[in-house]
Scaffold this active site. Structure first.
Site, mmCIF file in Angstrom:
data_model
loop_
_atom_site.group_PDB
_atom_site.id
_atom_site.type_symbol
_atom_site.label_atom_id
_atom_site.label_comp_id
_atom_site.label_asym_id
_atom_site.label_seq_id
_atom_site.Cartn_x
_atom_site.Cartn_y
_atom_site.Cartn_z
ATOM 1 N N GLY A 10 19.464 43.322 9.321
ATOM 2 C CA GLY A 10 19.435 43.908 7.979
ATOM 3 C C GLY A 10 20.603 43.397 7.152
ATOM 4 N N GLY A 13 20.727 43.614 3.265
ATOM 5 C CA GLY A 13 20.710 44.919 2.603
ATOM 6 C C GLY A 13 22.067 45.337 2.052
ATOM 7 N N LEU A 15 24.442 47.649 3.031
ATOM 8 C CA LEU A 15 25.570 47.641 3.970
ATOM 9 C C LEU A 15 25.731 46.263 4.603
ATOM 10 C CD1 LEU A 15 24.983 50.998 5.872
ATOM 11 C CD2 LEU A 15 27.014 50.441 4.546
ATOM 12 N N ASP A 36 17.824 38.900 8.976
ATOM 13 C CA ASP A 36 16.983 39.792 8.166
ATOM 14 C C ASP A 36 15.595 39.186 8.103
ATOM 15 O OD1 ASP A 36 16.043 41.741 6.238
ATOM 16 O OD2 ASP A 36 18.145 42.075 5.752
ATOM 17 N N ASP A 51 12.215 39.503 12.168
ATOM 18 C CA ASP A 51 11.453 40.730 11.936
ATOM 19 C C ASP A 51 11.749 41.614 13.145
ATOM 20 O OD1 ASP A 51 9.648 42.755 11.840
ATOM 21 O OD2 ASP A 51 7.874 41.490 11.589
ATOM 22 N N TYR A 141 12.596 60.024 6.679
ATOM 23 C CA TYR A 141 13.803 59.232 6.940
ATOM 24 C C TYR A 141 14.815 60.085 7.719
ATOM 25 C CZ TYR A 141 18.280 56.980 5.659
ATOM 26 O OH TYR A 141 19.526 56.408 5.659
HETATM 27 N N1 SER Z 1 21.542 56.839 0.771
HETATM 28 C C1 SER Z 1 20.460 57.295 1.589
HETATM 29 C C2 SER Z 1 19.294 57.707 0.800
HETATM 30 O O1 SER Z 1 19.473 58.191 -0.291
HETATM 31 C C3 SER Z 1 20.919 58.439 2.418
HETATM 32 O O2 SER Z 1 21.427 57.946 3.588
HETATM 33 O O3 SER Z 1 18.204 57.590 1.280
#
Ligand code: SER
Length: 316
Positions: A10, A13, A15, A36, A51, A141
């Site tokens: 990743g 992204g 981070l 990535d 992937d 999530y």
């Molecule tokens: N920043 C994330 C989100 O808003 C939370 O970990 O999904």
């Protein structure tokens, strides 16, 4: 000292892109492999298209490079995840299982797994959310992160796989565009402000959430990974805290640079997600165990965000 070989999954992204640069400067460009599914901009140094739902492809990379440390940063975030809950669950969980199994079999020494304030939800104390409290999230999530935390703990206890984790607040950075999170309004707002456009916020003005500047966030991950095994007493995931603010407070901070900046409010489904998360976080355990301390507050972050986005705007 044995050279580390660090794989970032990743790396394109929010981070991952900042972490890649920092790890390259600390460990040497040849010792960091950025991976990535695609890259907007190919990073300098070693780079692999991966992937991470593909177990065999992951195994091959980890085995070929003899990876010693792995950062697994690929995930579908809170707001985007609600559009397809089962796909989000499958992706977030399957990719983590691939990482755990490949790391166990290839004897990766340390694995980093980012968790989130999204693990909190119903029956969590909203002010100073505790390290150990109810974890009843309202998003898929969040559910996948609670499950991930527990699997991290399980792999540590059962297989002695050294998985380390942090519950990240919303991350503010200028390097990448927002990626489907509920806290992403706090990044998007800067992109509008520097273009001298107004911003329509999907949260109410007083919705306070825990946030962190990217430099603090990646330093936290790197410091946790550098800590000695005996310092680490939490094998699910550590709370960390930096700052908390509302859209109104952020907009006021931005107005100091752009006095004409205008914000309007039109809450949508993300309001409910934000309302289920804490306002602030108790990070005593991270402080005591491995010396965590944040460095950036709202004013400093605002200044850095604007100063870095402004020149980019000139070239767009
Ligand atoms: N920043 C994330 C989100 O808003 C939370 O970990 O999904």
């Amino acid at each position: 000292m044995k050279a580390e070989k660090i794989l970032i999954i990743g790396a394109n992204g929010q981070l991952g892109s900042a972490l890649t640069v920092e790890l390259q400067s600390r460990f040497g460009i040849a010792n960091v492999i950025a991976s990535d599914i695609n890259f907007h901009k190919t990073p300098e140094g070693q780079c692999e298209i991966l992937d991470v739902t593909d177990y065999d492809a992951l195994y091959k990379i980890v085995n070929t490079y003899q990876v010693t440390q792995l950062y697994h940063l690929a995930a579908i975030l809170s707001a985007k995840g609600e559009a397809s809950p089962l796909k989000t669950w499958d992706f977030n969980i399957q990719t983590f299982f691939n990482v755990l199994e490949v790391s166990r079999l290839c004897k990766v020494e340390k694995v980093f797994f980012p968790s989130s304030i999204a693990v909190y939800g119903e029956h969590t104390q909203r002010v100073n959310a505790q390290q150990y409290t109810n974890l009843i999230p309202t998003t898929v999530y969040g559910i996948s992160k609670v499950a991930g935390e527990n699997w991290a703990n399980y792999y540590f206890r059962k297989y002695n796989l050294d998985v380390r984790s942090i519950r990240f607040p919303g991350v503010l950075s200028y390097q990448t565009l927002p990626g489907g999170g509920t806290t992403d309004y706090a990044v998007d707002i800067f992109h509008k402000a520097i273009k001298q456009e107004s911003f329509e916020c999907f949260l109410n003005p007083d919705t306070t959430l825990p946030m962190i500047y990217i430099t603090d966030a990646i330093r936290a991950a790197i410091d946790l990974m550098a800590a000695s095994t005996k310092q680490i007493t939490v094998r699910t995931s550590y709370n960390i805290a930096a700052m908390s603010f509302s859209p109104k407070q952020l907009s006021n901070a931005i107005s100091k640079y752009y006095p004409k900046f205008k914000i309007t409010y039109k809450p949508d489904f993300r309001q409910q997600i934000a309302d289920s998360w804490p306002i602030s976080i108790d990070d005593t355990k991270a402080k005591d165990d491995w010396g965590w301390k944040s460095e950036y507050n709202l004013e400093q972050t605002t200044e850095i965000m604007i100063n870095n986005l402004k020149p980019k705007q000139l070239f767009n």
